[in-house]
Design a protein around this motif. Structure first.
Motif, short mmCIF file in Angstrom:
data_model
loop_
_atom_site.label_atom_id
_atom_site.label_comp_id
_atom_site.label_asym_id
_atom_site.label_seq_id
_atom_site.Cartn_x
_atom_site.Cartn_y
_atom_site.Cartn_z
N UNK A 22 48.06 34.71 52.08
CA UNK A 22 49.10 34.95 51.09
C UNK A 22 48.66 35.96 50.04
N UNK A 23 47.43 35.81 49.54
CA UNK A 23 46.95 36.68 48.46
C UNK A 23 46.28 37.95 48.98
N UNK A 24 45.86 37.94 50.27
CA UNK A 24 45.12 39.06 50.85
C UNK A 24 43.87 39.39 50.04
N UNK A 25 43.32 38.35 49.42
CA UNK A 25 42.09 38.51 48.66
C UNK A 25 42.25 39.23 47.34
N UNK A 26 43.48 39.34 46.85
CA UNK A 26 43.74 40.10 45.63
C UNK A 26 44.21 39.21 44.49
N UNK A 27 43.56 39.31 43.35
CA UNK A 27 44.00 38.55 42.17
C UNK A 27 45.32 39.10 41.64
N UNK A 28 45.54 40.40 41.84
CA UNK A 28 46.80 41.02 41.42
C UNK A 28 47.94 40.47 42.28
N UNK A 29 47.69 40.32 43.56
CA UNK A 29 48.68 39.75 44.47
C UNK A 29 48.96 38.29 44.10
N UNK A 30 47.91 37.54 43.77
CA UNK A 30 48.08 36.14 43.37
C UNK A 30 48.95 36.04 42.12
N UNK A 31 48.71 36.94 41.16
CA UNK A 31 49.53 36.94 39.94
C UNK A 31 50.97 37.32 40.27
N UNK A 32 51.15 38.22 41.23
CA UNK A 32 52.49 38.61 41.65
C UNK A 32 53.24 37.45 42.28
N UNK A 33 52.53 36.62 43.05
CA UNK A 33 53.14 35.43 43.64
C UNK A 33 53.57 34.46 42.55
N UNK A 34 52.71 34.30 41.56
CA UNK A 34 53.05 33.43 40.42
C UNK A 34 54.33 33.90 39.74
N UNK A 139 49.72 45.57 55.88
CA UNK A 139 48.66 45.79 54.89
C UNK A 139 47.38 45.10 55.34
N UNK A 140 47.51 43.90 55.86
CA UNK A 140 46.35 43.16 56.35
C UNK A 140 45.68 43.90 57.51
N UNK A 141 46.50 44.48 58.40
CA UNK A 141 45.96 45.24 59.53
C UNK A 141 45.21 46.48 59.06
N UNK A 142 45.77 47.17 58.08
CA UNK A 142 45.11 48.35 57.51
C UNK A 142 43.77 47.96 56.92
N UNK A 143 43.74 46.83 56.25
CA UNK A 143 42.52 46.33 55.63
C UNK A 143 41.48 45.96 56.69
N UNK A 144 41.91 45.23 57.71
CA UNK A 144 40.99 44.78 58.75
C UNK A 144 40.40 45.94 59.55
N UNK A 145 41.20 46.97 59.79
CA UNK A 145 40.74 48.11 60.59
C UNK A 145 40.08 49.20 59.75
N UNK A 146 40.01 48.96 58.44
CA UNK A 146 39.39 49.92 57.51
C UNK A 146 40.01 51.30 57.66
N UNK A 147 41.33 51.34 57.77
CA UNK A 147 42.02 52.61 57.96
C UNK A 147 41.95 53.51 56.74
N UNK A 148 41.75 52.92 55.57
CA UNK A 148 41.64 53.73 54.35
C UNK A 148 40.48 54.71 54.47
N UNK A 149 39.35 54.23 55.01
CA UNK A 149 38.20 55.12 55.20
C UNK A 149 38.54 56.24 56.17
N UNK A 150 39.24 55.91 57.24
CA UNK A 150 39.65 56.92 58.24
C UNK A 150 40.57 57.95 57.60
N UNK A 151 41.54 57.48 56.83
CA UNK A 151 42.50 58.39 56.19
C UNK A 151 41.81 59.30 55.18
#
Length: 211
Positions: A22-34, A139-151
């Motif tokens: 749910x949070x994808x490891x992000x405190x910002x995401x957790x606050x957004x859920x709240x 977003x989770x797939x991008x994170x898992x595959x480290x696509x940011x580094x590729x991009x």
């Protein structure tokens, strides 16, 4: 209106742990859920819901049993599908550790697919803003595959290629300007040499009279 109870003085307390999915490891995401779930609660009890240590916590006074039960039901229902809550811009930037510029660039060129748009009215303002949201599973797939580094590597290569082409273009431009200022005159030199020879010189040489 009575001040909302804190967990220290509240008698009615309930917690809902937020999963990593749910949070994808992000405190910002957790606050957004709240904030998303608070928006579904009656205004009078919104501040009774907080987030502590990765869990939503609802704390109310013993005398507010009816309101507590109603609020608990809203929170529980909202959390059933919370893992599919679209990711908003500030959340995706925190999850992927990317800049606003990178988000705009990759959204524009299609590498970061949009899941649609969302329009909200800013608090205290008449103006509304519209922004793209993103599928949490993408977003989770991008994170898992480290696509940011590729991009980023692709962007660095593209930038280097643009600079190389710009340098070649600038060099060519300078070369053309130099030639325009200093034109060569091979034809004129040839004509001058021809005029310096006496009439009939070519026939004279061909007959071998100088051998």
């Amino acid at each position: 209106m009575a001040k909302p109870k804190t967990t220290d003085d509240a008698e009615l307390i309930k917690e809902w742990p937020l999963s990593t999915a749910a949070t994808l490891g992000s405190s910002v995401r957790a606050k957004g859920i709240l904030l998303e779930i608070r928006a579904r609660l009656p205004l009078a009890v919104r501040k009774s819901l907080e987030i502590e240590a990765g869990a939503l916590t609802l704390a109310m006074a013993e005398t507010a049993k009816s309101a507590f039960r109603a609020a608990s039901s809203v929170v529980s229902n909202a959390l059933e599908d919370i893992e599919n809550l679209p990711v908003i811009p500030r959340e995706i930037q925190d999850i992927l550790t990317i800049s606003t510029t990178e988000r705009h660039r990759w959204l524009s060129d299609g590498r970061l697919p949009s899941a649609g748009t969302r329009t909200v009215k800013l608090r205290g303002r008449a103006r509304k803003i519209t922004f793209h949201v993103f599928d949490p599973r993408v977003v989770e797939d991008i994170l898992d595959r480290d696509l940011v580094t590729v991009w980023r590597e692709e962007d660095a290569e593209a930038t280097a290629e643009k600079r190389r082409r710009a340098a070649l273009k600038a060099k060519l431009t300078r070369s053309l300007k130099t030639k325009a200022k200093n034109p060569s005159k091979p034809d004129a030199d040839h004509d001058d040499a021809s005029r310096s020879k006496p009439l009939g010189w070519e026939e004279f040489c061909r007959d071998g009279l100088l051998r």
